[in-house]
Design a protein around this motif. Sequence first.
Motif, PDB file in Angstrom:
ATOM      1  N   ALA A  14       0.800  -1.203   0.113  1.00  0.00           N
ATOM      2  CA  ALA A  14       0.012   0.018  -0.202  1.00  0.00           C
ATOM      3  C   ALA A  14       0.998   1.208  -0.036  1.00  0.00           C
ATOM      4  N   ALA A  15       1.932   1.142   0.773  1.00  0.00           N
ATOM      5  CA  ALA A  15       2.682   2.486   0.817  1.00  0.00           C
ATOM      6  C   ALA A  15       3.782   2.589  -0.585  1.00  0.00           C
ATOM      7  N   ARG A  16       3.985   1.525  -1.158  1.00  0.00           N
ATOM      8  CA  ARG A  16       4.626   1.587  -2.395  1.00  0.00           C
ATOM      9  C   ARG A  16       3.883   2.183  -3.423  1.00  0.00           C
ATOM     10  N   ALA A  17       2.396   1.594  -3.459  1.00  0.00           N
ATOM     11  CA  ALA A  17       1.392   2.186  -4.421  1.00  0.00           C
ATOM     12  C   ALA A  17       1.070   3.739  -4.176  1.00  0.00           C
ATOM     13  N   ILE A  18       1.032   4.305  -2.832  1.00  0.00           N
ATOM     14  CA  ILE A  18       0.869   5.703  -2.504  1.00  0.00           C
ATOM     15  C   ILE A  18       1.842   6.364  -3.024  1.00  0.00           C
ATOM     16  N   ILE A  19       3.084   5.999  -2.793  1.00  0.00           N
ATOM     17  CA  ILE A  19       4.220   7.015  -3.344  1.00  0.00           C
ATOM     18  C   ILE A  19       4.497   6.783  -4.783  1.00  0.00           C
ATOM     19  N   HIS A  20       4.060   5.638  -5.378  1.00  0.00           N
ATOM     20  CA  HIS A  20       4.039   5.664  -6.928  1.00  0.00           C
ATOM     21  C   HIS A  20       3.078   6.536  -7.578  1.00  0.00           C
ATOM     22  N   ALA A  21       2.028   6.607  -7.025  1.00  0.00           N
ATOM     23  CA  ALA A  21       0.828   7.344  -7.401  1.00  0.00           C
ATOM     24  C   ALA A  21       1.185   8.875  -7.248  1.00  0.00           C
ATOM     25  N   LEU A  22       1.790   9.302  -6.134  1.00  0.00           N
ATOM     26  CA  LEU A  22       2.352  10.794  -6.023  1.00  0.00           C
ATOM     27  C   LEU A  22       3.494  10.870  -6.816  1.00  0.00           C
ATOM     28  N   PRO A  24       5.280   8.824  -9.833  1.00  0.00           N
ATOM     29  CA  PRO A  24       5.743   7.669 -10.531  1.00  0.00           C
ATOM     30  C   PRO A  24       7.189   7.391 -10.941  1.00  0.00           C
ATOM     31  N   ASP A  25       7.923   8.617 -11.092  1.00  0.00           N
ATOM     32  CA  ASP A  25       9.337   8.568 -11.305  1.00  0.00           C
ATOM     33  C   ASP A  25      10.366   8.586 -10.082  1.00  0.00           C
ATOM     34  N   ALA A  26       9.733   8.712  -9.094  1.00  0.00           N
ATOM     35  CA  ALA A  26      10.555   8.601  -8.025  1.00  0.00           C
ATOM     36  C   ALA A  26      11.451   7.275  -7.725  1.00  0.00           C
ATOM     37  N   ARG A  27      12.503   7.365  -7.196  1.00  0.00           N
ATOM     38  CA  ARG A  27      13.296   6.286  -6.935  1.00  0.00           C
ATOM     39  C   ARG A  27      13.082   5.938  -5.469  1.00  0.00           C
ATOM     40  N   LEU A  28      12.568   4.969  -5.258  1.00  0.00           N
ATOM     41  CA  LEU A  28      12.066   4.333  -3.929  1.00  0.00           C
ATOM     42  C   LEU A  28      13.267   3.680  -3.345  1.00  0.00           C
ATOM     43  N   ILE A  29      13.526   4.054  -2.111  1.00  0.00           N
ATOM     44  CA  ILE A  29      14.551   3.542  -1.236  1.00  0.00           C
ATOM     45  C   ILE A  29      13.919   3.170  -0.012  1.00  0.00           C
ATOM     46  N   GLU A  30      13.908   1.643   0.077  1.00  0.00           N
ATOM     47  CA  GLU A  30      13.523   0.783   1.159  1.00  0.00           C
ATOM     48  C   GLU A  30      14.368   0.639   2.303  1.00  0.00           C
ATOM     49  N   THR A  31      14.260   1.184   3.660  1.00  0.00           N
ATOM     50  CA  THR A  31      15.132   0.963   4.685  1.00  0.00           C
ATOM     51  C   THR A  31      14.579   0.617   5.915  1.00  0.00           C
ATOM     52  N   ASP A  32      15.393   0.592   6.899  1.00  0.00           N
ATOM     53  CA  ASP A  32      14.972   0.411   8.307  1.00  0.00           C
ATOM     54  C   ASP A  32      16.001   1.483   9.151  1.00  0.00           C
ATOM     55  N   TYR A  33      15.635   1.948  10.269  1.00  0.00           N
ATOM     56  CA  TYR A  33      16.241   2.851  10.961  1.00  0.00           C
ATOM     57  C   TYR A  33      16.932   3.971  10.060  1.00  0.00           C
ATOM     58  N   ARG A  51      11.501  19.820 -16.142  1.00  0.00           N
ATOM     59  CA  ARG A  51      10.575  18.673 -15.952  1.00  0.00           C
ATOM     60  C   ARG A  51       9.413  19.132 -14.879  1.00  0.00           C
ATOM     61  N   ALA A  52      10.494  19.238 -13.608  1.00  0.00           N
ATOM     62  CA  ALA A  52       9.530  19.707 -12.496  1.00  0.00           C
ATOM     63  C   ALA A  52       8.868  20.894 -12.690  1.00  0.00           C
ATOM     64  N   HIS A  53       9.332  22.008 -13.452  1.00  0.00           N
ATOM     65  CA  HIS A  53       8.487  23.086 -13.571  1.00  0.00           C
ATOM     66  C   HIS A  53       7.255  22.672 -14.363  1.00  0.00           C
ATOM     67  N   GLN A  54       7.194  21.669 -15.022  1.00  0.00           N
ATOM     68  CA  GLN A  54       6.035  21.594 -15.941  1.00  0.00           C
ATOM     69  C   GLN A  54       4.837  20.942 -14.989  1.00  0.00           C
ATOM     70  N   HIS A  55       5.309  20.266 -13.774  1.00  0.00           N
ATOM     71  CA  HIS A  55       4.369  19.617 -13.186  1.00  0.00           C
ATOM     72  C   HIS A  55       3.126  20.450 -12.790  1.00  0.00           C
ATOM     73  N   PRO A  56       1.889  20.054 -12.684  1.00  0.00           N
ATOM     74  CA  PRO A  56       0.807  20.928 -12.137  1.00  0.00           C
ATOM     75  C   PRO A  56       0.816  21.469 -10.695  1.00  0.00           C
ATOM     76  N   MET A  57       1.410  20.533  -9.781  1.00  0.00           N
ATOM     77  CA  MET A  57       1.396  20.963  -8.556  1.00  0.00           C
ATOM     78  C   MET A  57       2.468  21.922  -8.409  1.00  0.00           C
ATOM     79  N   TRP A  58       3.509  22.026  -9.218  1.00  0.00           N
ATOM     80  CA  TRP A  58       4.508  23.099  -9.285  1.00  0.00           C
ATOM     81  C   TRP A  58       3.810  24.232  -9.472  1.00  0.00           C
ATOM     82  N   PHE A  59       3.127  24.327 -10.747  1.00  0.00           N
ATOM     83  CA  PHE A  59       2.414  25.636 -11.093  1.00  0.00           C
ATOM     84  C   PHE A  59       1.500  26.180  -9.898  1.00  0.00           C
TER      85      PHE A  59
END
Length: 115
Positions: A14-22, A24-33, A51-59
Amino acid sequence: MNKVVDATPAQHEAARAIIHALNPDARLIETDYSRVSPDQIFDTGLFDFERAHQHPMWFKELYGFDDHVPEDAEYGVTSFVWEARRPLIPERFNEFLQTPLPGGSRSCSSACSGR
């Protein structure tokens, strides 16, 4: 993503899906501590300003300021900077940091520790 060992397989996915939805291009690093090699997060060359400047949330953040809610109002986060001519007495400041602060937390920059 931190504390992956404490998550159930369903929570993990579920966490992976949420991060991917927010992002999709993010590199996901899984860790403990929070153990992450610095070269995985610093100077990766992954950020693309154009590319970031084109994102709707940036605007929206840049130009939708009429609807913007500052973080202090949204999350109740406040801060202050203390400055004085008198020198800071490290022992007294440390004593202050050890006193309870109900409902809050403290952080201090390297200037507080003399580093």
